[in-house]
Design a protein around this motif. Structure first.
Motif, mmCIF file in Angstrom:
data_model
loop_
_atom_site.group_PDB
_atom_site.id
_atom_site.type_symbol
_atom_site.label_atom_id
_atom_site.label_comp_id
_atom_site.label_asym_id
_atom_site.label_seq_id
_atom_site.Cartn_x
_atom_site.Cartn_y
_atom_site.Cartn_z
ATOM 1 N N LEU A 18 48.604 59.109 10.319
ATOM 2 C CA LEU A 18 47.721 59.270 11.475
ATOM 3 C C LEU A 18 48.312 60.225 12.505
ATOM 4 N N ASP A 19 49.624 60.155 12.699
ATOM 5 C CA ASP A 19 50.247 61.005 13.708
ATOM 6 C C ASP A 19 50.297 62.465 13.289
ATOM 7 N N LEU A 20 49.990 62.756 12.033
ATOM 8 C CA LEU A 20 49.888 64.150 11.612
ATOM 9 C C LEU A 20 48.574 64.780 12.047
ATOM 10 N N SER A 21 47.543 63.945 12.252
ATOM 11 C CA SER A 21 46.216 64.509 12.526
ATOM 12 C C SER A 21 45.630 64.125 13.879
ATOM 13 N N PRO A 45 41.354 62.476 13.467
ATOM 14 C CA PRO A 45 40.638 63.148 14.563
ATOM 15 C C PRO A 45 39.688 62.232 15.321
ATOM 16 N N THR A 46 39.038 61.304 14.614
ATOM 17 C CA THR A 46 38.106 60.386 15.279
ATOM 18 C C THR A 46 38.850 59.441 16.222
ATOM 19 N N ILE A 47 39.939 58.867 15.727
ATOM 20 C CA ILE A 47 40.728 57.955 16.567
ATOM 21 C C ILE A 47 41.302 58.697 17.758
ATOM 22 N N MET A 49 33.939 62.312 14.334
ATOM 23 C CA MET A 49 33.078 61.417 13.560
ATOM 24 C C MET A 49 32.473 62.084 12.332
ATOM 25 N N VAL A 50 32.395 63.395 12.337
ATOM 26 C CA VAL A 50 31.811 64.113 11.190
ATOM 27 C C VAL A 50 32.647 63.890 9.927
ATOM 28 N N LEU A 80 38.561 59.399 20.287
ATOM 29 C CA LEU A 80 38.153 58.189 20.993
ATOM 30 C C LEU A 80 39.167 57.818 22.079
ATOM 31 N N LEU A 81 40.460 57.939 21.768
ATOM 32 C CA LEU A 81 41.489 57.607 22.751
ATOM 33 C C LEU A 81 41.465 58.588 23.926
ATOM 34 N N ILE A 82 41.201 59.860 23.636
ATOM 35 C CA ILE A 82 41.080 60.851 24.717
ATOM 36 C C ILE A 82 39.877 60.512 25.598
ATOM 37 N N PHE A 83 38.784 60.084 24.978
ATOM 38 C CA PHE A 83 37.571 59.716 25.710
ATOM 39 C C PHE A 83 37.844 58.521 26.637
ATOM 40 N N VAL A 84 38.595 57.542 26.135
ATOM 41 C CA VAL A 84 38.907 56.344 26.927
ATOM 42 C C VAL A 84 39.886 56.669 28.046
#
Length: 491
Positions: free
Chosen positions: A37-40, A164-166, A325-326, A169-173
């Motif tokens: 996950l930390d790669l993307s 990218p989705t996670i 999300m895509v 989302l964290l940037i949005f929060v």
């Protein structure tokens, strides 16, 4: 047929009850997911880091590249130490360091501190990942191992695609200013929990390595020099006008280090000692061909997701969370087919991987057509559908190929063999991302692109960048067909 604990013991490995194996497997897969996950996920946080810390383009590039570079440098020596000493101990060290460096990254007051601790986080990832592969080799045999690697492959695919989705989302929060810190805060409770359960549940005993147990520090240093000088020019490539062409001279150093490493390792082995890498492993056609296929495939996969996110955010103007999300359909479909692939690989063998690669090639080709030919309002939906097609094949690639690659590797060599596979993936990722993203940005610059670039320019940039990824998938497909023909002849 299911492998019992007694079967495991007959292979020379210590007996482990089924309940302990299942729990240890869950821990291993969870750590692998956190690592990948930390790669993307950090990619989508770069604009937030830029706004918060005032990081420039080269510093942003180094935040991403430093993790991948350190990851690659640590893999083989960490895998070797785990094989000859204790995979459990190395696993705990890796998770502890990963958690601490994540905390340091989350609290970084400036770009310099973030760069330093991001590099150290990559080293931690390189310590823990080969232990995951080695433990899976140790815990499971036969058909059980195929199913285990099926789940492992599904996890890797999900982590790569959901990153990218996670992140979005964290940037949005968290907001544009400090949302990037949540990308690292997320790792801390997860790391602490995994550390607690790993200390309790991972097996304390493992099969002793055959032959002398040497670390070979000279070999480790030479291999590190070869990896560093090979990856560095690619991780420094952005496709912008400021790229220094002299960076390619590092490849001369890579050739020199690789030659010195090979010569030293052969002489080291002739003295009756155990080298860092057993070159006899590469005489195994299943292992050698599987590594090449994985390297080519992982050169294409992260690059495709990166360019897709760039196109959706910069070209279509989608927010990071929606752009991410895509890729969800790819993740979900590939998770299902990876699980199926783990059950079919014993029966279908390499033909399953070849079929998967062909479907991935079709799916990514459809994504290019959807991006460049469809109406703007339908583009994200059609690209998501195309990526679902690619995911249908993607699940038949990673986990079955992992199973086939390690099928003939002795359990005592599982850590270093797995780390060489991970190293190939990291090198492939560095080369593929550099080649595809530099093609994307060079097309953008050549056609006068910028913050006010028209959609047509992004069409050209995305198409040209994806052609690089498609070419790499085609290379993996050719390698798969070659390996399949070899297996047919041998049979």
């Amino acid at each position: 047929m299911s492998t019992s604990p007694s079967t495991s013991a007959s292979d020379g490995a210590p007996e482990i009850d089924e309940r302990t194996k299942r729990r240890a497997f869950i821990i291993c897969v969870a750590v692998a997911a956190l690592t990948i996950l930390d790669l993307s996920k950090v990619n989508v946080g770069l604009p937030s880091i830029e706004a918060s810390l005032g990081a420039g383009p080269s510093e942003l590039q180094s935040i991403v590249a430093g993790y991948a570079l350190a990851f690659g440098l640590a893999l083989v020596p960490a895998g070797r130490i785990g094989d000859i000493a204790s995979r459990r101990t190395m696993f705990l060290i890796g998770v502890s360091l990963f958690t601490l460096t994540s905390l340091a990254c989350a609290l970084a007051p400036n770009t310099t501190f973030l760069l330093i601790f991001r590099f150290l986080q990559g080293i931690a990832a390189g310590i823990q990942m080969p232990q995951v592969i080695g433990l899976l080799q140790q815990l499971f045999q036969g058909a059980e191992r195929a199913r285990a690697f099926g789940t492992f492959g599904a996890t890797i695919g999900l982590s790569t695609a959901f990153g990218p989705t996670i992140g979005g989302l964290l940037i949005f929060v968290g907001g544009e200013q400090d949302g990037w810190r949540l990308l690292f805060w997320m790792n801390i409770p997860l790391g602490i929990a995994l550390l607690f359960f790993a200390a309790r549940l991972l097996p304390r005993k493992q099969m002793a390595p055959s032959g002398p147990a040497d670390l070979d520090p000279v070999g480790i240093a030479l291999l590190g020099g070869a990896i560093l000088t090979l990856m560095l020019p690619f991780v420094l490539t952005t496709g912008g006008p400021t790229d220094d062409p002299r960076r390619w001279f590092f490849l001369i150093g890579a050739v020199a280090f690789a030659a010195a490493f090979t010569l030293w390792e052969h002489r080291y082995a002739d003295r009756g000692k155990t080298p860092v890498v057993r070159f006899a492993l590469f005489k195994l056609g299943s292992y050698r061909n599987g590594l090449l296929i994985a390297t080519a495939y992982f050169a294409a996969l992260p690059a495709t997701f990166l360019l897709t996110t760039l196109y959706l955010q910069q070209g279509l103007g989608l927010q990071a969370v929606f752009a991410g999300m895509v890729t969800i359909p790819f993740a979900l479909v590939s998770a299902v087919t990876a699980s199926i692939g783990g059950r079919l690989v014993e029966k279908r063998g390499r033909s399953l991987v070849v079929t998967g690669l062909a479907v991935v090639l079709v799916g990514f080709g459809l994504a290019v057509l959807a991006a460049t030919l469809s109406p703007r309002e339908l583009t994200p939906w059609l690209m998501a559908a195309a990526l679902a097609v690619a995911g249908l094949g993607g699940g038949f690639v990673i986990s079955p190929n992992q199973t086939l690659t390690l099928a003939d590797v002795p359990v005592s060599e599982g850590g270093v063999a797995g780390s060489m596979g991970q190293l190939g993936q990291r090198i492939g990722t560095a080369i593929g991302v550099a080649a595809a993203s530099s093609t994307f940005f060079s097309t953008l610059y050549a056609e006068g692109g910028g913050s006010d670039a028209g959609l047509a320019i992004y069409h050209d940039s995305y198409r040209n960048g994806l052609l690089v990824s498609l070419s790499l998938i085609a290379v993996a497909l050719v390698l798969g067909i070659f390996d399949l023909r070899q297996r047919v002849k041998a049979a």
